[in-house]
Motif scaffolding. Structure first.
Motif, mmCIF file in Angstrom:
data_model
loop_
_atom_site.group_PDB
_atom_site.id
_atom_site.type_symbol
_atom_site.label_atom_id
_atom_site.label_comp_id
_atom_site.label_asym_id
_atom_site.label_seq_id
_atom_site.Cartn_x
_atom_site.Cartn_y
_atom_site.Cartn_z
ATOM 1 N N ILE A 1 0.727 20.609 0.830
ATOM 2 C CA ILE A 1 1.408 19.909 -0.259
ATOM 3 C C ILE A 1 2.854 20.383 -0.274
ATOM 4 N N GLU A 2 3.762 19.425 -0.251
ATOM 5 C CA GLU A 2 5.198 19.739 -0.196
ATOM 6 C C GLU A 2 5.715 20.104 -1.583
ATOM 7 N N GLU A 3 6.804 20.838 -1.587
ATOM 8 C CA GLU A 3 7.487 21.137 -2.836
ATOM 9 C C GLU A 3 7.945 19.833 -3.482
ATOM 10 N N GLY A 4 7.684 19.697 -4.755
ATOM 11 C CA GLY A 4 8.117 18.497 -5.476
ATOM 12 C C GLY A 4 7.192 17.306 -5.347
ATOM 13 N N GLU A 5 6.085 17.486 -4.644
ATOM 14 C CA GLU A 5 5.152 16.377 -4.463
ATOM 15 C C GLU A 5 4.228 16.247 -5.676
ATOM 16 N N PHE A 6 3.788 15.034 -5.937
ATOM 17 C CA PHE A 6 2.779 14.752 -6.962
ATOM 18 C C PHE A 6 1.571 14.183 -6.228
ATOM 19 N N VAL A 7 0.506 14.979 -6.191
ATOM 20 C CA VAL A 7 -0.671 14.624 -5.406
ATOM 21 C C VAL A 7 -1.866 14.412 -6.327
ATOM 22 N N ALA A 8 -2.637 13.380 -6.057
ATOM 23 C CA ALA A 8 -3.882 13.167 -6.798
ATOM 24 C C ALA A 8 -5.056 13.453 -5.878
ATOM 25 N N ILE A 9 -6.041 14.154 -6.398
ATOM 26 C CA ILE A 9 -7.269 14.408 -5.643
ATOM 27 C C ILE A 9 -8.401 13.640 -6.307
ATOM 28 N N MET A 10 -9.039 12.785 -5.518
ATOM 29 C CA MET A 10 -10.157 11.994 -6.029
ATOM 30 C C MET A 10 -11.405 12.320 -5.217
ATOM 31 N N GLY A 11 -12.531 11.879 -5.716
ATOM 32 C CA GLY A 11 -13.761 12.083 -4.970
ATOM 33 C C GLY A 11 -14.941 12.102 -5.907
ATOM 34 N N PRO A 12 -16.150 11.913 -5.363
ATOM 35 C CA PRO A 12 -17.340 11.841 -6.210
ATOM 36 C C PRO A 12 -17.566 13.129 -6.994
ATOM 37 N N ILE B 1 -8.585 5.690 -10.599
ATOM 38 C CA ILE B 1 -7.604 5.225 -9.607
ATOM 39 C C ILE B 1 -6.289 4.820 -10.283
ATOM 40 N N PHE B 2 -6.392 4.386 -11.540
ATOM 41 C CA PHE B 2 -5.180 4.053 -12.297
ATOM 42 C C PHE B 2 -4.307 5.313 -12.448
ATOM 43 N N ALA B 3 -4.946 6.433 -12.767
ATOM 44 C CA ALA B 3 -4.214 7.704 -12.889
ATOM 45 C C ALA B 3 -3.671 8.127 -11.529
ATOM 46 N N ALA B 4 -4.503 8.001 -10.509
ATOM 47 C CA ALA B 4 -4.093 8.418 -9.159
ATOM 48 C C ALA B 4 -2.877 7.629 -8.683
ATOM 49 N N GLY B 5 -2.764 6.395 -9.158
ATOM 50 C CA GLY B 5 -1.651 5.535 -8.774
ATOM 51 C C GLY B 5 -0.286 6.060 -9.204
ATOM 52 N N PHE B 6 -0.262 7.044 -10.094
ATOM 53 C CA PHE B 6 1.006 7.651 -10.515
ATOM 54 C C PHE B 6 1.500 8.687 -9.498
ATOM 55 N N ALA B 7 0.622 9.093 -8.594
ATOM 56 C CA ALA B 7 0.966 10.150 -7.640
ATOM 57 C C ALA B 7 1.662 9.582 -6.399
ATOM 58 N N ASP B 8 2.287 10.491 -5.624
ATOM 59 C CA ASP B 8 2.910 10.096 -4.349
ATOM 60 C C ASP B 8 1.857 9.902 -3.267
ATOM 61 N N ARG B 9 0.755 10.633 -3.426
ATOM 62 C CA ARG B 9 -0.248 10.670 -2.364
ATOM 63 C C ARG B 9 -1.615 10.861 -2.995
ATOM 64 N N ILE B 10 -2.595 10.173 -2.462
ATOM 65 C CA ILE B 10 -3.965 10.307 -2.954
ATOM 66 C C ILE B 10 -4.806 10.934 -1.847
ATOM 67 N N ILE B 11 -5.493 12.004 -2.206
ATOM 68 C CA ILE B 11 -6.365 12.686 -1.254
ATOM 69 C C ILE B 11 -7.796 12.466 -1.703
ATOM 70 N N LEU B 12 -8.600 11.933 -0.807
ATOM 71 C CA LEU B 12 -9.982 11.607 -1.139
ATOM 72 C C LEU B 12 -10.923 12.657 -0.568
ATOM 73 N N PHE B 13 -11.685 13.260 -1.453
ATOM 74 C CA PHE B 13 -12.646 14.293 -1.084
ATOM 75 C C PHE B 13 -14.022 13.689 -0.898
ATOM 76 N N LYS B 14 -14.747 14.202 0.079
ATOM 77 C CA LYS B 14 -16.148 13.798 0.203
ATOM 78 C C LYS B 14 -16.909 14.950 0.827
#
Ligand SMILES: Nc1ncnc2c1ncn2[C@@H]1O[C@H](COP(=O)(O)OP(=O)(O)OP(=O)(O)O)[C@@H](O)[C@H]1O
Ligand SMILES: [Mg+2]
Length: 239
Positions: free
Chosen positions: A28-39, A202-215
């Motif tokens: 994760i880069e400095e200044g990044e906004f990342v969302a983590i999603m997953g079941p 996913i609506f919340a995740a849409g505010f991030a620069d990047r979405i990371i999907l966990f499984k």
């Protein structure tokens, strides 16, 4: 700025072993906004706890601002966490009998800083999160959205390297959720705050620069706002 290298995490309940994280790699880069999603149960909160130094990986490394979390002594990790990590939770976790102002001042006190000197800073945060006029109100008397604003101010008043948010809008209705997400985006945009947010939404995740999907304890997919099929990806997700 944050490097997660082949991190695993196992829990034991009696003899029974659960392998929750099975080799997570993440930058994760400095200044990044990342969302983590997953079941549910895929290890998102576990990862956030490891990133925040609340727990240690079974194997693998976590590096934040060139500091190896696993190499730190427990005591150093506590200080690191207090100064470098901001936490926001789904259920706000404020001190209910303390006022808005006292809750926000709390991490400064915990770090031995006199709040007198920090009065101006605290007031600025109260303004930024939109709680002017509520300074002296007890936290327990606030609405959910207002409590989450206090929690965000409390998390950021120490100017942490990274804000870790675990389902920060999970208890809020859509309108209040959007207000909180807009506030997080503001800190990201105006103050270059690095944010790692776990969400089901996913609506919340849409505010991030990047979405990371966990499984199943590993990173399954990633999509960045810069990717050409980002909009399509979001639309598919919501369908
Ligand atoms: N301290 C613990 N001891 C034993 N098992 C644990 C512990 N913490 C988490 N687990 C287990 O690890 C797995 C992952 O939990 P985690 O809370 O990280 O999932 P999650 O992805 O955040 O799920 P959710 O979306 O429901 O919040 C679950 O099966 C959980 O029971
Ligand atoms: Mg969780």
């Amino acid at each position: 700025m944050i490097k997660v290298n082949n991190v695993t995490k196992e829990f034991y309940q009696g003899q029974e072993k659960t392998e929750v994280l099975k080799g997570v790699h993440l930058h994760i880069e400095e200044g990044e906004f990342v969302a983590i999603m997953g079941p549910s149960g895929s290890g998102k909160s576990t990862l956030l706890q490891l990133l925040g130094g609340l727990d240690t990986p079974t194997t693998g490394e976590i590096q934040i601002s060139h500091k190896m979390l696993n190499e730190m002594k427990e005591k150093d990790r506590t200080v690191f966490r207090r100064r470098q990590i901001g936490f926001v939770f789904q259920n706000y976790q404020l001190l209910p009998n303390l006022t808005v102002e006292e809750n926000i001042a709390f991490p400064l006190h915990a770090d031995g800083k006199l709040s007198k000197e920090y009065e101006k800073l605290i007031h600025e945060f109260i303004q930024t999160v939109g709680l002017e006029g509520l300074e002296s109100k007890q936290a327990k008397l606030l609405s959910g959205g207002q409590q989450q604003r206090v929690a965000i101010a409390r998390a950021l008043v120490t100017n942490p390297t990274v804000l870790l948010a675990d389902e920060p809008t999970g208890n809020l209705d859509r309108v209040r959720a959007e207000e909180i997400l807009t506030l997080l985006s503001k800190f990201h945009r105006d103050y270059k705050q690095t944010i790692v947010m776990v969400t089901h939404d996913i609506f919340a995740a849409g505010f991030a620069d990047r979405i990371i999907l966990f499984k199943d304890g590993v990173v399954d997919q990633e999509i960045s706002r810069k990717d050409s099929d980002y909009a399509k990806y979001l639309a598919n997700f919501m369908a």
